[in-house]
Write a protein that holds these residues in place. Structure first.
Motif, PDB file in Angstrom:
ATOM      1  N   HIS A  96       0.945  -1.358  -0.012  1.00 17.28           N
ATOM      2  CA  HIS A  96       0.162  -0.101   0.115  1.00 17.28           C
ATOM      3  C   HIS A  96       0.989   1.396  -0.066  1.00 17.28           C
ATOM      4  O   HIS A  96       0.546   2.242  -0.755  1.00 17.28           O
ATOM      5  N   GLU A  97       1.828   1.245   0.928  1.00 19.18           N
ATOM      6  CA  GLU A  97       2.712   2.302   0.866  1.00 19.18           C
ATOM      7  C   GLU A  97       4.000   2.379   0.135  1.00 19.18           C
ATOM      8  O   GLU A  97       4.685   3.245   0.179  1.00 19.18           O
ATOM      9  N   GLY A  98       4.382   1.133  -0.298  1.00 18.50           N
ATOM     10  CA  GLY A  98       5.587   0.967  -1.333  1.00 18.50           C
ATOM     11  C   GLY A  98       5.297   0.623  -2.567  1.00 18.50           C
ATOM     12  O   GLY A  98       4.173   0.730  -3.140  1.00 18.50           O
ATOM     13  N   VAL A  99       6.298  -0.495  -3.300  1.00 14.90           N
ATOM     14  CA  VAL A  99       6.173  -0.878  -4.208  1.00 14.90           C
ATOM     15  C   VAL A  99       5.217  -2.111  -4.502  1.00 14.90           C
ATOM     16  O   VAL A  99       4.346  -2.380  -5.146  1.00 14.90           O
ATOM     17  N   GLY A 100       5.476  -2.766  -3.503  1.00 12.56           N
ATOM     18  CA  GLY A 100       4.861  -4.239  -3.088  1.00 12.56           C
ATOM     19  C   GLY A 100       5.684  -5.634  -3.593  1.00 12.56           C
ATOM     20  O   GLY A 100       5.812  -5.369  -4.952  1.00 12.56           O
ATOM     21  N   ALA A 101       5.973  -6.399  -2.847  1.00 10.80           N
ATOM     22  CA  ALA A 101       6.575  -7.484  -3.214  1.00 10.80           C
ATOM     23  C   ALA A 101       6.568  -8.462  -2.285  1.00 10.80           C
ATOM     24  O   ALA A 101       6.670  -8.120  -0.943  1.00 10.80           O
ATOM     25  N   ASP A 102       7.241  -9.755  -2.320  1.00 15.01           N
ATOM     26  CA  ASP A 102       7.163 -10.807  -1.421  1.00 15.01           C
ATOM     27  C   ASP A 102       8.661 -10.611  -0.878  1.00 15.01           C
ATOM     28  O   ASP A 102       8.815 -11.079   0.208  1.00 15.01           O
ATOM     29  N   GLY A 103       9.618  -9.860  -1.454  1.00 20.52           N
ATOM     30  CA  GLY A 103      10.954  -9.721  -0.929  1.00 20.52           C
ATOM     31  C   GLY A 103      11.739  -9.154  -1.872  1.00 20.52           C
ATOM     32  O   GLY A 103      11.247  -8.753  -2.817  1.00 20.52           O
ATOM     33  N   VAL A 104      12.903  -8.781  -1.319  1.00 18.13           N
ATOM     34  CA  VAL A 104      14.010  -8.197  -2.236  1.00 18.13           C
ATOM     35  C   VAL A 104      15.179  -9.123  -2.320  1.00 18.13           C
ATOM     36  O   VAL A 104      15.618  -9.456  -1.373  1.00 18.13           O
ATOM     37  N   GLU A 105      15.588  -9.120  -3.609  1.00 16.99           N
ATOM     38  CA  GLU A 105      16.860  -9.815  -3.934  1.00 16.99           C
ATOM     39  C   GLU A 105      17.824  -8.793  -3.983  1.00 16.99           C
ATOM     40  O   GLU A 105      17.840  -7.890  -4.958  1.00 16.99           O
ATOM     41  N   TRP A 106      18.865  -8.671  -3.029  1.00 19.48           N
ATOM     42  CA  TRP A 106      19.865  -7.714  -3.441  1.00 19.48           C
ATOM     43  C   TRP A 106      21.159  -8.451  -3.923  1.00 19.48           C
ATOM     44  O   TRP A 106      21.514  -9.441  -3.579  1.00 19.48           O
ATOM     45  N   MET A 107      21.517  -7.666  -4.897  1.00 17.82           N
ATOM     46  CA  MET A 107      22.257  -8.318  -5.940  1.00 17.82           C
ATOM     47  C   MET A 107      23.960  -7.501  -5.790  1.00 17.82           C
ATOM     48  O   MET A 107      24.095  -6.460  -5.567  1.00 17.82           O
ATOM     49  N   ARG A 163      21.302 -11.732  -2.098  1.00 18.54           N
ATOM     50  CA  ARG A 163      20.812 -11.817  -0.616  1.00 18.54           C
ATOM     51  C   ARG A 163      19.430 -11.620  -0.526  1.00 18.54           C
ATOM     52  O   ARG A 163      19.000 -10.549  -0.877  1.00 18.54           O
ATOM     53  N   LEU A 164      18.621 -12.545   0.030  1.00 18.53           N
ATOM     54  CA  LEU A 164      17.119 -12.230   0.043  1.00 18.53           C
ATOM     55  C   LEU A 164      16.553 -11.673   1.375  1.00 18.53           C
ATOM     56  O   LEU A 164      16.965 -12.410   2.373  1.00 18.53           O
ATOM     57  N   ILE A 165      16.034 -10.806   1.328  1.00 22.15           N
ATOM     58  CA  ILE A 165      15.460 -10.310   2.624  1.00 22.15           C
ATOM     59  C   ILE A 165      13.833 -10.307   2.198  1.00 22.15           C
ATOM     60  O   ILE A 165      13.262  -9.862   1.238  1.00 22.15           O
ATOM     61  N   ASN A 166      13.253 -11.254   3.305  1.00 19.52           N
ATOM     62  CA  ASN A 166      11.698 -11.276   3.010  1.00 19.52           C
ATOM     63  C   ASN A 166      10.889 -10.031   3.145  1.00 19.52           C
ATOM     64  O   ASN A 166      11.439  -8.870   3.833  1.00 19.52           O
ATOM     65  N   ALA A 167       9.791  -9.780   2.789  1.00 27.52           N
ATOM     66  CA  ALA A 167       8.909  -8.432   3.017  1.00 27.52           C
ATOM     67  C   ALA A 167       8.693  -8.116   4.233  1.00 27.52           C
ATOM     68  O   ALA A 167       8.714  -6.818   4.638  1.00 27.52           O
ATOM     69  N   ASP A 168       8.913  -9.047   5.388  1.00 27.02           N
ATOM     70  CA  ASP A 168       8.823  -8.605   6.885  1.00 27.02           C
ATOM     71  C   ASP A 168      10.287  -8.062   7.400  1.00 27.02           C
ATOM     72  O   ASP A 168      10.403  -7.837   8.503  1.00 27.02           O
ATOM     73  N   GLY A 198      22.407 -17.813  -0.620  1.00 26.83           N
ATOM     74  CA  GLY A 198      22.520 -18.356   0.746  1.00 26.83           C
ATOM     75  C   GLY A 198      22.489 -19.856   1.068  1.00 26.83           C
ATOM     76  O   GLY A 198      22.784 -20.382   2.288  1.00 26.83           O
ATOM     77  N   ALA A 199      22.072 -20.625   0.000  1.00 31.27           N
ATOM     78  CA  ALA A 199      22.015 -22.025   0.072  1.00 31.27           C
ATOM     79  C   ALA A 199      22.974 -22.544  -0.734  1.00 31.27           C
ATOM     80  O   ALA A 199      22.831 -23.828  -1.216  1.00 31.27           O
ATOM     81  N   SER A 230      13.152  -9.753   7.511  1.00 28.50           N
ATOM     82  CA  SER A 230      14.075 -11.061   7.930  1.00 28.50           C
ATOM     83  C   SER A 230      14.659 -11.691   6.763  1.00 28.50           C
ATOM     84  O   SER A 230      14.256 -11.531   5.567  1.00 28.50           O
ATOM     85  N   ALA A 231      15.992 -12.153   7.037  1.00 30.14           N
ATOM     86  CA  ALA A 231      16.939 -12.938   5.884  1.00 30.14           C
ATOM     87  C   ALA A 231      16.227 -14.200   5.883  1.00 30.14           C
ATOM     88  O   ALA A 231      15.881 -14.946   6.542  1.00 30.14           O
ATOM     89  N   ALA A 232      16.508 -14.537   4.476  1.00 31.88           N
ATOM     90  CA  ALA A 232      16.095 -16.009   4.104  1.00 31.88           C
ATOM     91  C   ALA A 232      17.551 -16.483   3.270  1.00 31.88           C
ATOM     92  O   ALA A 232      18.081 -15.690   2.469  1.00 31.88           O
TER      93      ALA A 232
END
Length: 263
Positions: free
Chosen positions: A39-50, A61-66, A98-99, A68-70
């Protein structure tokens, strides 16, 4: 006003923002929560930092929408591969997650949609275990795809599966959290239906590692045979076994690009 550029991509409705890791602000978790807000951002399930890497095409490096790191997202990795292919024309892309290192091989392309098969490595499938929930016992199979999963086989999806999934995630057995998959038959030994409730996100339209976990658990339990098509609300992905290795195939679509304003 400072801005951070992003590319948005979607793999079977599982959407991610792809951002240069060099641009990450000091509080990456807070920024990720803000930009992923629907609603206040772009909207996604997470960010993949490249990030650049000396022995792979890039590291993510994956950071979830909340916030937290995955360890990994199969769909997120495929989205990154689609972006690299669009920029560099590469059809075989090595991505460090990370896997571990994942190799993405292009199998089809049409306009902004790319299909990749990813070598996901080996799965670790445990014995079925019972969990006591407020609404009664459930039995599921713990699976590791480099990240944790709990696969529950059902004849049909219960109407309250999201609430039960959230309760499973709070179970002390899962100290690092867990991704929950509800899996139902789909008419043949090569087809499954699935619903996904992921760590740090909640219900998602699809999941790459979740599809792998569902398929390998079903194969181990004699409920399916490789290759397996896993049907989800966001689309269908294919999982096959080659010896002990798991391969995931599915589409990824580049949606848009833009700049996010930092306040």
């Amino acid at each position: 006003m400072r801005t951070i550029p992003f590319v948005k991509a979607s793999a079977c409705g599982n959407d991610f923002l792809l951002i240069d890791g060099a641009l990450a602000p000091p509080d990456v978790a807070d920024f990720t929560r803000r930009i992923c807000d629907r609603h206040e951002g772009v909207g996604a399930d997470g960010v993949e930092w490249m990030l650049p890497h000396f022995s792979a095409d890039l590291e993510i490096r994956l950071i979830n929408a909340d916030g937290s790191a995955a360890e990994i997202s199969g769909n997120g990795t495929r989205c990154v591969a689609a972006y690299v292919c669009s920029q560099q024309g590469k059809e075989r892309i090595s991505i460090l997650t990370g896997a571990g290192l994942k190799i993405c091989s292009l199998t089809a392309r049409r306009d902004s949609e790319y299909e990749f098969e990813i070598e996901m490595g080996e799965a670790v499938v445990e014995q079925e275990v019972p969990l006591a929930l407020s609404g009664g016992e459930v039995r599921g199979i713990p699976v590791s795809m480099g990240n944790p999963h709990f696969v529950i086989f059902v004849p049909e999806f219960p109407g309250h599966w999201q609430a039960r999934s959230a309760e499973i995630q709070r179970n002390p057995r899962f100290q690092q959290g867990v991704n929950v998959e509800w899996v139902a038959p789909a008419g043949s030994k090569h087809d499954l239906r699935a619903r996904f409730f992921e760590r740090g996100v909640g219900e998602t339209l699809s999941s790459g590692t979740g599809s792998c976990a569902a398929a390998v658990a079903a194969i181990a339990a004699g409920r399916a045979q490789s290759p397996v098509k896993v049907q989800a609300p966001g689309g269908t992905q294919s999982v096959r076994m080659e010896g002990s290795k798991v391969f995931l195939r599915g589409p990824a679509r580049l949606v848009c690009e833009g700049d996010f304003f930092l306040s």
